[in-house]
Design a protein around this motif. Sequence first.
Motif, PDB file in Angstrom:
ATOM      1  N   VAL A 214     -16.710   1.574 -10.115  1.00 23.77           N
ATOM      2  CA  VAL A 214     -17.741   1.401  -9.092  1.00 23.77           C
ATOM      3  C   VAL A 214     -17.294   2.058  -7.786  1.00 23.77           C
ATOM      4  O   VAL A 214     -16.267   1.683  -7.213  1.00 23.77           O
ATOM      5  N   ALA A 215     -18.045   3.062  -7.343  1.00 22.51           N
ATOM      6  CA  ALA A 215     -17.806   3.695  -6.052  1.00 22.51           C
ATOM      7  C   ALA A 215     -18.526   2.892  -4.974  1.00 22.51           C
ATOM      8  O   ALA A 215     -19.675   2.487  -5.155  1.00 22.51           O
ATOM      9  N   ILE A 216     -17.840   2.667  -3.865  1.00 23.70           N
ATOM     10  CA  ILE A 216     -18.327   1.751  -2.834  1.00 23.70           C
ATOM     11  C   ILE A 216     -18.253   2.392  -1.454  1.00 23.70           C
ATOM     12  O   ILE A 216     -17.256   3.031  -1.109  1.00 23.70           O
ATOM     13  N   LYS A 217     -19.331   2.203  -0.672  1.00 27.37           N
ATOM     14  CA  LYS A 217     -19.315   2.572   0.735  1.00 27.37           C
ATOM     15  C   LYS A 217     -19.267   1.297   1.572  1.00 27.37           C
ATOM     16  O   LYS A 217     -19.950   0.312   1.269  1.00 27.37           O
ATOM     17  N   LEU A 218     -18.460   1.319   2.634  1.00 26.53           N
ATOM     18  CA  LEU A 218     -18.319   0.173   3.510  1.00 26.53           C
ATOM     19  C   LEU A 218     -18.992   0.438   4.854  1.00 26.53           C
ATOM     20  O   LEU A 218     -19.144   1.595   5.272  1.00 26.53           O
ATOM     21  N   ALA A 219     -19.365  -0.630   5.530  1.00 25.75           N
ATOM     22  CA  ALA A 219     -20.046  -0.500   6.817  1.00 25.75           C
ATOM     23  C   ALA A 219     -19.184   0.219   7.850  1.00 25.75           C
ATOM     24  O   ALA A 219     -19.708   0.869   8.757  1.00 25.75           O
ATOM     25  N   SER A 220     -17.876   0.117   7.699  1.00 26.12           N
ATOM     26  CA  SER A 220     -16.948   0.754   8.643  1.00 26.12           C
ATOM     27  C   SER A 220     -16.923   2.269   8.505  1.00 26.12           C
ATOM     28  O   SER A 220     -16.425   2.973   9.391  1.00 26.12           O
ATOM     29  N   GLY A 221     -17.419   2.775   7.384  1.00 22.13           N
ATOM     30  CA  GLY A 221     -17.322   4.190   7.088  1.00 22.13           C
ATOM     31  C   GLY A 221     -16.268   4.489   6.048  1.00 22.13           C
ATOM     32  O   GLY A 221     -16.202   5.595   5.496  1.00 22.13           O
ATOM     33  N   ALA A 222     -15.420   3.508   5.752  1.00 25.91           N
ATOM     34  CA  ALA A 222     -14.411   3.663   4.705  1.00 25.91           C
ATOM     35  C   ALA A 222     -15.083   3.662   3.334  1.00 25.91           C
ATOM     36  O   ALA A 222     -16.236   3.232   3.185  1.00 25.91           O
ATOM     37  N   VAL A 223     -14.361   4.166   2.330  1.00 31.79           N
ATOM     38  CA  VAL A 223     -14.872   4.185   0.969  1.00 31.79           C
ATOM     39  C   VAL A 223     -13.877   3.486   0.055  1.00 31.79           C
ATOM     40  O   VAL A 223     -12.707   3.306   0.389  1.00 31.79           O
ATOM     41  N   ALA A 224     -14.359   3.096  -1.120  1.00 28.39           N
ATOM     42  CA  ALA A 224     -13.499   2.400  -2.071  1.00 28.39           C
ATOM     43  C   ALA A 224     -13.962   2.692  -3.485  1.00 28.39           C
ATOM     44  O   ALA A 224     -15.086   3.140  -3.719  1.00 28.39           O
ATOM     45  N   ASN A 225     -13.083   2.422  -4.417  1.00 27.61           N
ATOM     46  CA  ASN A 225     -13.426   2.508  -5.832  1.00 27.61           C
ATOM     47  C   ASN A 225     -12.734   1.356  -6.546  1.00 27.61           C
ATOM     48  O   ASN A 225     -11.540   1.116  -6.331  1.00 27.61           O
ATOM     49  N   ILE A 226     -13.486   0.645  -7.353  1.00 28.58           N
ATOM     50  CA  ILE A 226     -12.925  -0.467  -8.122  1.00 28.58           C
ATOM     51  C   ILE A 226     -13.201  -0.212  -9.597  1.00 28.58           C
ATOM     52  O   ILE A 226     -14.340   0.032  -9.996  1.00 28.58           O
ATOM     53  N   ALA A 227     -12.130  -0.240 -10.399  1.00 29.93           N
ATOM     54  CA  ALA A 227     -12.241  -0.004 -11.839  1.00 29.93           C
ATOM     55  C   ALA A 227     -11.839  -1.249 -12.604  1.00 29.93           C
ATOM     56  O   ALA A 227     -10.936  -1.996 -12.189  1.00 29.93           O
ATOM     57  N   ASN A 228     -12.528  -1.490 -13.715  1.00 33.35           N
ATOM     58  CA  ASN A 228     -12.115  -2.587 -14.599  1.00 33.35           C
ATOM     59  C   ASN A 228     -12.274  -2.222 -16.058  1.00 33.35           C
ATOM     60  O   ASN A 228     -13.080  -1.358 -16.429  1.00 33.35           O
TER      61      ASN A 228
END
Length: 323
Positions: A214-228
Amino acid sequence: MTLSIGIVGTGWFANEHAARLAKFDDVSVRAFCGTIQEKAERIAGRYSGARGYDSLVRMLDDNKLDAVYLCVPPYAHGELEFELVERGIPFLIEKPLGADLEIPTRVLQAVEAKGLLTSAAYHFRYMQGVQQAKVLLEGRKIGMALGYWTGDMPGVSWWRRFDQSGGQFVEQTTHIVDLLRYLAGEVTEVYANYAQRVMHEKESGVRVPDVGTVAIKLASGAVANIANTCILPTSHLTGLHIYTDQGVLELTHNGLRDIRSDRTTEYFNRTDPYETESRAFLHAVLTGDASGILSTYADAWLTQQVTVAANRSAAEGQPVTIA
């Protein structure tokens, strides 16, 4: 004052919470409720004076309880919470709040209308390493984060049904999503890709994806990715790595590694987060001071919103915006 506690559920979480509560001098575990009377009575028999029930209503009618712990599968939520809200009984609820968002939204509305004290058992927040990370992040800028929940598939049948568990991202990886929110801020968009690769061919009744990212955008402008994934023969990696302008913070069950250019510092989790979260909740029940509760039902609903949005994104094949 001794607090009288009831526990709904007879599985692993119910046993773990009960065992810890039994060690508290100011707590008495009075009742257990399960779907099978005999099972509830069996677990109740381990605690002096406790009784077993197969009905929450009967359990509440027979006992004057100060609080209730809800330790049930995702699909079992709804009527339990509404009964507790109606009676004004504070509750601590194990994650996730449900298999989807519909029932948790209705429960949230009822909780807020009543002004009821609640705690959601996102125990990662109470880990010492997580608290240290929160302090360290005050002076850093987050660029991105990578989260993981990789291991084997739980053996219970309901976990393998999407309508009952919500799938791995909702049922397990919710901890990593919640940790991301707690440390890096709110999520504004998710884009998920899931697949069935292995487990539906190895085990009967598997209707959930066994890999996902799952690719994720955050309100701060940072990005993330969570895999399972749950295709592995054993547990592998669970944690969150946060990449900042001053280095990397690696969070796992064991603690925190603060990796900088000139040194690496480790902070170990030496206290029991389950005990810490219970202490915070019970202190709030006793005194009204809820400052130690790190996740209320309302906060947990925001995590549920993200995980359910990821499921929707995977189903629709496009990003989903979170208001």
